[in-house]
Every structure is written in structure tokens, then in C-alpha cells.
Enzyme design. Structure first.
Site, PDB file in Angstrom:
ATOM      1  N   HIS A 332       2.276   0.761  -1.730  1.00  0.00           N
ATOM      2  CA  HIS A 332       0.760   0.803  -1.420  1.00  0.00           C
ATOM      3  C   HIS A 332      -0.166   0.929  -2.668  1.00  0.00           C
ATOM      4  O   HIS A 332      -1.415   1.370  -2.894  1.00  0.00           O
ATOM      5  CB  HIS A 332       0.357   2.185  -1.161  1.00  0.00           C
ATOM      6  CG  HIS A 332       1.670   3.493  -2.111  1.00  0.00           C
ATOM      7  ND1 HIS A 332       1.470   3.587  -3.265  1.00  0.00           N
ATOM      8  CD2 HIS A 332       2.862   4.503  -1.361  1.00  0.00           C
ATOM      9  CE1 HIS A 332       2.489   4.927  -3.371  1.00  0.00           C
ATOM     10  NE2 HIS A 332       3.403   5.335  -2.280  1.00  0.00           N
ATOM     11  N   HIS A 424      -2.314  -0.663   3.708  1.00  0.00           N
ATOM     12  CA  HIS A 424      -0.629   0.179   2.951  1.00  0.00           C
ATOM     13  C   HIS A 424      -1.822   0.806   2.059  1.00  0.00           C
ATOM     14  O   HIS A 424      -1.502   1.015   0.722  1.00  0.00           O
ATOM     15  CB  HIS A 424       0.166  -0.799   2.696  1.00  0.00           C
ATOM     16  CG  HIS A 424       1.093  -1.166   3.051  1.00  0.00           C
ATOM     17  ND1 HIS A 424       1.560  -0.936   4.054  1.00  0.00           N
ATOM     18  CD2 HIS A 424       1.373  -2.562   3.350  1.00  0.00           C
ATOM     19  CE1 HIS A 424       2.368  -1.224   5.299  1.00  0.00           C
ATOM     20  NE2 HIS A 424       2.516  -2.846   4.624  1.00  0.00           N
TER      21      HIS A 424
END
Length: 470
Positions: A332, A424
């Protein structure tokens, strides 16, 4: 060779296979039973033949069912799903004739119908484009005009839910809680004065002066409530306040006048999907174990009556108060330096709880994200008792459990593009999930699944999918 046969002939061959296979199994069973009569007697031989025939017929039925499922049932289901996608989304996914090569002319006919429907939709979109542009220009002019007026204005439904707020109102409401379309104004101000003003307006039909006090004190706002002309509802204008309203940066109007027609509050189970309010969210975490890992980002958008409300977003980094593993940061992109000084999970979760008040929570694989939030519920002093929808299960309802139901796969199927920079990230994935939901609602309605209760009943049939994911 089979691909060149007509659909009726192929189905006829299936029945011939059943008949031929059944006769063959019976003859073989009788022959083998007859061979055993010398050892076990006639009764024993016939019993053996009956048992052998039973198992043989079961195996034959299973084999033919697998053939039928693979070559007829699944292709029909896939063609139907693709047609539904073409009918109710902007996706231009082609219907591959190879997908249903044993279904005769069905796939080409479906593709032709979908192409014609797509062409008609494009023509309609082109005709509406000019009108949309004109409406947008008029809205921008109105926004600019209202921005120059140092008075905050809000339109309320008969139930005192927010139908419209301008930039000035957004600034004012944000001092109490995040502005939210279709949220009760009693989420911001003490309800007693609001109820008294509404009752007086209803009784006299005249504007009523009042002083509104924020729920947690600290902000008092002189206001004028008046009835709307020709519609059930009220126009509330905030006059001089204890704080100065900013008029420097124009902000778009946020509104949905269809909310004026909402009569009372039906049970969530009985409410059509297209009339619900949703808080679509996603989280990023330090790992995949809700009982030991922590949240590092929460992102959410609100949807009202099937559309994303631009400008109503919740996006915050969260300090997990522990190092973020490099393996998680690689997914992420969130590092320890980025979350330094960010709110802790208690503050962030409370903020998101308020943002999602009165809404149906929606997520992709919702049990995963909710497990992190519910673990902190006691510390936050909140309950996550919202109704919940999961786009994994909605995808299974629409496209069949055998399809792939990752967020990327569903977006590809529906023609939704996720920018690389947004993938993400909590807000980016929440936006993709919201776009997926916006496409799925008319598809579900076309299948006769129209209310929240009906969709929950359908999704329960696919609960095993979430067990496998988690």
C-alpha cells in the site's frame, strides 16, 4: 464437429446418451448378476445386479450432469451475465462466441442484441450530453452566485434530512461534523429547537426565526426556517454566526432534490437498493490478521440514491503505534514516516463512524475490514451495527460463484478503470468499490432483486465464499 450441430440436436444427443448409457449399465449389471447366480443363487444374483446398476446409473448421471453443466448451464449463465453488464454499465465487453460454442446461435444473437443496445445507449448519451453540459454550466453559475452571498443555505426534507447544502453551509456544518447529504440535521444541532421551528412553520406557513445550538455546544447559529414553495420541505438560512464564513473558495453545490419525495423512513430491509444511502469504505493495514494487525488508513465515500456524492469523502492515515512491516508497505505504500502524527485508530474510527451514520456499510470482503474496526469498538465507544453489503457476494449473485471475484476482476468485467496510483490506497479502492456498486444496483434490480432484504437473502446463498477468503 459438435460445434456445427444445432442446439436442439445437441440437447437431443444428451438425452440419447442418457438412454444409451442407462441401457448399457442395466445390461452389464444383469450380465454380471447372471454370472454370480451359480455361486449365490438367483436372488443373490439379481440383488448384486440391482446394486451394481444403481451405482452405475448414479455415476452415469453425475458424468452427464458435468457435461451438461460445463457445456450448457455455465455458458448460458456467463452469456446472461455479460448481457446484463452490457445493458447496465458502460463496459463494452465482447461476448465471445467460443464461450458458448455448443449453444448454437445463442452467443452471436446475444452479441448482436448487446451491440445494438450499446449503439442505442451511445446515441442517447450523445443526445443528453448537450443538456448535461448546459445544466452543469447553470449549476456552476448558481454556485458562484451563492458563494458571493455570505449566508449559508440548506434545503431540508419534511423529515429534516439534508437535501441540499451550499459551500457556506458545508463550512458551517464541518465545524460540528462532516457535511452529509440525506443526513438528519439533528446530527448537527439540538433537535428540540428544530422540532419547534418546524411545527411553527407547518402551523403558520410563515418563516420562523430560531437559534440553533450544536449538539456538543460551542456553536450557536441564528437561522431562518421557511417552507418550500410547491414541495414538502424547508429552506434553512443561517445568518450571522460566531465564526466567519469563508467566501473566498467556491465549493460546488451538493444536492439531490429527489430526497424531497422520500416519505418517512421505511425499514432498511424494505427499502429499494436505489434509495438507500451507502458508506463505501476500505482500509489498509499492517497485515492480514485482524486479531493482531492494525489499521494504517481508512478511506470512504458516500453514495445517495445510487450515485457517488462528490465532495463527501473520508480519508485519513492512522498511526498504528507500531512499526509497519516493509512487506505491507510494499503493497500500500504507507510508511512509518507517513503515519507519524496521524490520528490513532480510536480517533480515526470514531470519525469514520460518524461519517457512516445512518448508512449501509459497503466493502469488498467486508468481514476483513469490519473485523479490524470491531476489535477497537469498545475503545472507541461505538457499535458497528450498520447494515452491511459485500461486493464479493453481490458479484457471486450476478455472475455465479464459479467466477473470479477479486476487485480487479470485477472492475475488468464492468469496464471500470482503477488508476495505478489509486490501487491499494484506501480511498482509491473505496472509489472503485463504489463504482462497482453503482453498476451492480441496476443489474440486481433487473434480476428482480430490488430491496435490501432481498439482496441479503440472495447473498446468504454464497456465504461460503467469504469463509474461504478469510
Amino acid at each position: 464437429m459438435l460445434a456445427n450441430l444445432s442446439l436442439r440436436l445437441r440437447i437431443f444427443l444428451f438425452f440419447c446418451l442418457i438412454a444409451l448409457g442407462s441401457v448399457t449399465v442395466l445390461l452389464i449389471s444383469l450380465y454380471m448378476g447372471l454370472q454370480r447366480t451359480a455361486d449365490v443363487g438367483v436372488a443373490g444374483g439379481f440383488t448384486f445386479a440391482a446394486i451394481l446398476a444403481s451405482f452405475g446409473l448414479l455415476a452415469l448421471s453425475a458424468g452427464i450432469w458435468l457435461l451438461f453443466d460445463e457445456n450448457v448451464a455455465k455458458p448460458i449463465e456467463k452469456v446472461a451475465a455479460l448481457m446484463r453488464v452490457r445493458a447496465h454499465s458502460d463496459a463494452d465487453t465482447d461476448i465471445d462466441p467460443e464461450l458458448a460454442r455448443y449453444l448454437g446461435d445463442l452467443a452471436p444473437a446475444a452479441a448482436g442484441l448487446a451491440d445494438r443496445a450499446g449503439s442505442a445507449a451511445q446515441d442517447l448519451a450523445a443526445n443528453l450530453a448537450d443538456h448535461t453540459a448546459q445544466l452543469a454550466a447553470e449549476r456552476d453559475q448558481l454556485t458562484a452566485l451563492l458563494t458571493d452571498i455570505p449566508v449559508a443555505m440548506t434545503v431540508l426534507s419534511a423529515d429534516l434530512n439534508i437535501v441540499l447544502y451550499d459551500g457556506q453551509s458545508a463550512d458551517l456544518l464541518a465545524r460540528i461534523a462532516q457535511p452529509r447529504l440525506n443526513a438528519p440535521l439533528t446530527d448537527y444541532f439540538e433537535p428540540e429547537v428544530l422540532d419547534q421551528a418546524r411545527a411553527q412553520v407547518n402551523r403558520t406557513g410563515l418563516p420562523v426565526q430560531c437559534v440553533l445550538t450544536s449538539l456538543h455546544g460551542g456553536l450557536s447559529c441564528p437561522a431562518l426556517m421557511r417552507p418550500l414553495d410547491g414541495a414538502p420541505g424547508y429552506l434553512l438560512s443561517f445568518e450571522e454566526t460566531e465564526t466567519t464564513l469563508s467566501t473566498e473558495q467556491p465549493r460546488p453545490l451538493v444536492y439531490d432534490f429527489n430526497l424531497l419525495d422520500t416519505a418517512g423512513q421505511a425499514r432498511t430491509e424494505d427499502t429499494p437498493l436505489s434509495e438507500l444511502t451507502y458508506a463505501v469504505f476500505d482500509t489498509e493495514t499492517t497485515g492480514l490478521l485482524p486479531h493482531k494487525d492494525d489499521i494504517v488508513q481508512i478511506g470512504a465515500l458516500r453514495m445517495v440514491r445510487g450515485r457517488i456524492v462528490e465532495g463527501e469523502a473520508f480519508d485519513t492515515l492512522v498511526d498504528p503505534q507500531r512499526p509497519i512491516p516493509t512487506t505491507s508497505s510494499a503493497v500500500h505504500g504507507i510508511t512509518d514516516a507517513m503515519v507519524a502524527g496521524a490520528p490513532d485508530v480510536v480517533e480515526a474510527a470514531r470519525g469514520f463512524h460518524g461519517f457512516a451514520s445512518g448508512a449501509v456499510l459497503v466493502a469488498h470482503n467486508a468481514p476483513f475490514d469490519l473485523a479490524f474496526l470491531r476489535r477497537q469498538a469498545e475503545a472507541c465507544g461505538v457499535e458497528w451495527d450498520h447494515p452491511v453489503l459485500d461486493t464479493v457476494l453481490l458479484s457471486a449473485v450476478l455472475f455465479g460463484a464459479s467466477e473470479t471475484h477479486t476487485l480487479d476482476a470485477i472492475c475488468d468485467r464492468l469496464g471500470i478503470v482503477i488508476e495505478d496510483r489509486d490501487r491499494h490506497t484506501a480511498l482509491g479502492d473505496a472509489r472503485a468499490t463504489a463504482q462497482v456498486l453503482a453498476c451492480m444496483i441496476p443489474m440486481l434490480e433487473a434480476r428482480g432483486v430490488r430491496t435490501f432484504g432481498e439482496v441479503v437473502t440472495e447473498t446468504k446463498k454464497h456465504g461460503r465464499l467469504l469463509q474461504d477468503l478469510n
